[in-house]
Design an enzyme around this catalytic site. Sequence first.
Site, short mmCIF file in Angstrom:
data_model
loop_
_atom_site.label_atom_id
_atom_site.label_comp_id
_atom_site.label_asym_id
_atom_site.label_seq_id
_atom_site.Cartn_x
_atom_site.Cartn_y
_atom_site.Cartn_z
N SER A 198 0.83 -1.20 0.00
CA SER A 198 0.00 0.00 0.00
C SER A 198 0.87 1.25 0.00
O SER A 198 2.03 1.23 0.42
CB SER A 198 -0.91 0.00 1.23
OG SER A 198 -1.52 1.25 1.41
N TYR A 211 -1.83 -0.85 10.92
CA TYR A 211 -1.76 -1.18 9.49
C TYR A 211 -0.62 -0.41 8.83
O TYR A 211 0.20 -0.99 8.11
CB TYR A 211 -3.09 -0.85 8.82
CG TYR A 211 -3.09 -1.10 7.33
CD1 TYR A 211 -3.10 -2.39 6.83
CD2 TYR A 211 -3.08 -0.02 6.44
CE1 TYR A 211 -3.10 -2.62 5.45
CE2 TYR A 211 -3.09 -0.24 5.07
CZ TYR A 211 -3.09 -1.54 4.58
OH TYR A 211 -3.09 -1.75 3.22
#
Length: 328
Positions: A198, A211
């Site tokens: 990501s 995360y």
Amino acid sequence: MESNVTEPESFWQFLQEMDPVWTTTVLLVPCVVVLTAGLFYLYSTVVGLLSKTSVRNKVVVITDALSGLGKECADVFHKGGARLILCGKSWEKLEELEDDLANASDPTLTFPSKLVLLDFGDMDSLPDVISEILECYGCLDIVILNSSLKVKAPVQSVSLEMDKLLMDNNYFGPATLAKGLLPSMICRRTGHLLLVNSIQGKLAMPFRTAYSASKHAVQAFFDSLRSEVEEYGISVSTINHTFISASIEEAETPSKSICSLLYSKKPLGITPEEAATEIVKTLSNKRKEVLIAPSLPKMAVYARSFFPNVFFAVMAAGVKHAEASENM
């Protein structure tokens, strides 16, 4: 009086009356534009074909073949003649995927897929998984590390157990798998590890503390690994994306909050097809780092490095805006 001169005759008469230089320009510019567009299309087509054939006969591991991106990659690589090792958490769904790939291709031009159960949340199983992957073909050429676990919540509401689970799935799992498969690549002095990560491996976003931490950790691991294994002929690539949608319609849904513009939806997201195309290109040209993002998220990456206070202020404003919207 009505003129007897037709429109085409008037046009050519107009051109004849014009300066020769302008006449040449008017005629040549459209031709040049069309020719350039045609050459660009031909070049893109040739590069695409060469990229797809670059995986022929290669042993390719996909760590999450059951995701939207994983299925798209499996389809592209299978049709390209790769020897696939499909990994996932569900054996039944892996078998369904295997059947779908077999039914959609010519068996004389493709190879049957190998299936391996893989759950990065179960770290104790990884030694057996690594052995099973290596036993499939005795070697491997490409590893696509596209597994990921996401959690969005205020930091105080996320338990330590969830933090550990995120780190296992997004960092310890991929790192352990790569370390277990590397000796085989080093012995053959060839291989390609490709991490699909990501953009939050470069930007820490609100409400995604663990995360973002896991994505930063795995990004740093593979960035460091790249230099270590280059002498063995092993390539390491990282692809950072904003958001991979399940469909084009979902990808084009407009975003609402300010900070979510940096990572959530189109026009800032991509489809699995677009991501798979970029993966194929990266495997072909062996680029070390790819950022799939439009201008705004890219600007945020640079702003984080060169103007950190401005970046933090924008993030804080985004959080306040989101809270205000929820209270309305």
